[in-house]
Design an enzyme around this catalytic site. Structure first.
Site, short mmCIF file in Angstrom:
data_model
loop_
_atom_site.label_atom_id
_atom_site.label_comp_id
_atom_site.label_asym_id
_atom_site.label_seq_id
_atom_site.Cartn_x
_atom_site.Cartn_y
_atom_site.Cartn_z
N SER A 132 40.50 36.31 39.24
CA SER A 132 40.22 37.70 38.89
C SER A 132 41.41 38.28 38.15
CB SER A 132 39.97 38.50 40.17
OG SER A 132 39.92 39.89 39.91
N TYR A 138 42.48 41.90 48.02
CA TYR A 138 41.72 40.93 47.25
C TYR A 138 42.59 40.30 46.17
CZ TYR A 138 38.03 39.19 44.11
OH TYR A 138 37.25 38.41 43.30
#
Length: 231
Positions: free
Chosen positions: A137, A150
Site C-alpha cells: 500500500s 495498517y
C-alpha cells in the site's frame, strides 16, 4: 497431472483484488488454489473459476499447513499471491489511541502470515523458478493520518519482501502498491459514500501481466504497471 500448467496460491481471493487476480490468472490457464475467511463467497469464486478452495484464516498456522498440503498435492507452486489483509481498528484511530492488541493481531495477518506462507512455498518456488507477489500500500511509505497501524504492517511487509528478494535470487519477489480501488476494505476505511476509486479488475490484469513478463524483483505501483512500467 499436466506438468505444463502453472499453479498459484492466492489469499484473500473471495472478493476485491484477490478475486480479480484469480479471474485474470484463470483466463490465462493457471491452476488455482484459493483461500479466504468467508467460505460461501470463496466457494462461489472457486466454482466459477474451476479452482480449489480452502476457507480459513491465514493467521492460523493450522490453516497454513493445510494450504501447504494442497500445494504439495498439486505438485508445487509457481506463484504465491499474498493478498489477504486486515484493516485493523475502525474507525481508523490515531496512533496515540491505537489498541495494541489489535495492532498485534494485524501484524499476524499482514506480515507474519505472508512470510510464513512464503517460507512454506519457497522450496517449490526455487525449484520451479517461481514468484511471490506481496500486495502492499502507499500507506507503507506515506504518513497518512489514521493509517499508522495498517501502514506500519505494510511497511514491514515491504521490508520482508525486499530482503527476500536479496536472499532468494532464483525467485522473483514483487511488492505491489495497487492504489485505491473500489473494495469493501476501502469502503470500511473511508466510507462508501465517498468512494470514487476504480474497480480492481484493471489492477489485477496488470498484476497478471507482471507475472508473465517477470521483471526483476522490486517494488511496483499499479499506476505505473498500467502505463507499461514493467516492460
Amino acid at each position: 497431472m499436466d506438468t505444463t500448467t502453472k499453479t498459484a496460491l492466492i489469499t484473500g481471493a473471495s472478493r476485491g483484488l484477490g478475486r480479480a487476480v484469480a479471474t485474470s490468472l484463470a483466463q490465462r490457464g493457471w491452476r488455482l488454489i484459493l483461500t479466504a475467511r468467508s467460505e460461501g463467497p470463496l466457494e462461489a469464486v472457486a466454482t466459477e473459476l474451476g479452482a480449489t478452495a480452502l476457507a480459513g484464516d491465514v493467521a492460523d498456522p493450522a490453516h497454513r499447513t493445510r494450504l501447504a498440503e494442497l500445494a504439495a498435492d498439486a505438485g508445487g507452486l509457481d506463484l504465491l499471491v499474498n493478498n489477504a489483509s486486515g484493516l485493523g481498528a475502525t474507525p481508523l484511530p490515531p496512533l496515540a489511541d491505537y489498541p495494541l492488541g489489535t495492532l498485534r493481531d494485524l501484524f499476524d495477518t499482514n506480515v507474519l502470515a505472508p512470510l510464513a506462507l512464503a517460507q512454506a512455498a519457497l522450496p517449490s518456488l526455487r525449484e520451479r523458478g517461481g514468484a511471490i507477489v506481496n500486495v502492499t500500500s502507499d500507506a507503507a511509505v506515506e504518513g497518512y493520518q489514521g493509517w499508522g497501524g495498517y501502514g506500519a504492517t505494510k511497511a514491514a511487509l515491504e521490508q520482508v519482501s525486499r530482503v527476500l528478494a536479496a536472499e532468494e535470487p532464483s525467485v522473483a519477489v514483487w511488492w505491489v502498491d495497487p492504489g485505491e480501488m473500489r473494495t469493501e476494505m476501502l469502503a470500511e476505511a473511508v466510507g462508501e459514500e465517498s468512494l470514487e476509486a476504480p474497480e480492481p479488475e484493471g489492477v489485477a490484469e496488470s498484476l497478471a501481466e507482471l507475472v508473465e513478463r517477470r521483471p526483476a524483483s522490486g517494488r511496483h505501483r499499479a499506476a505505473d504497471l498500467v502505463k507499461g512500467g514493467v516492460a
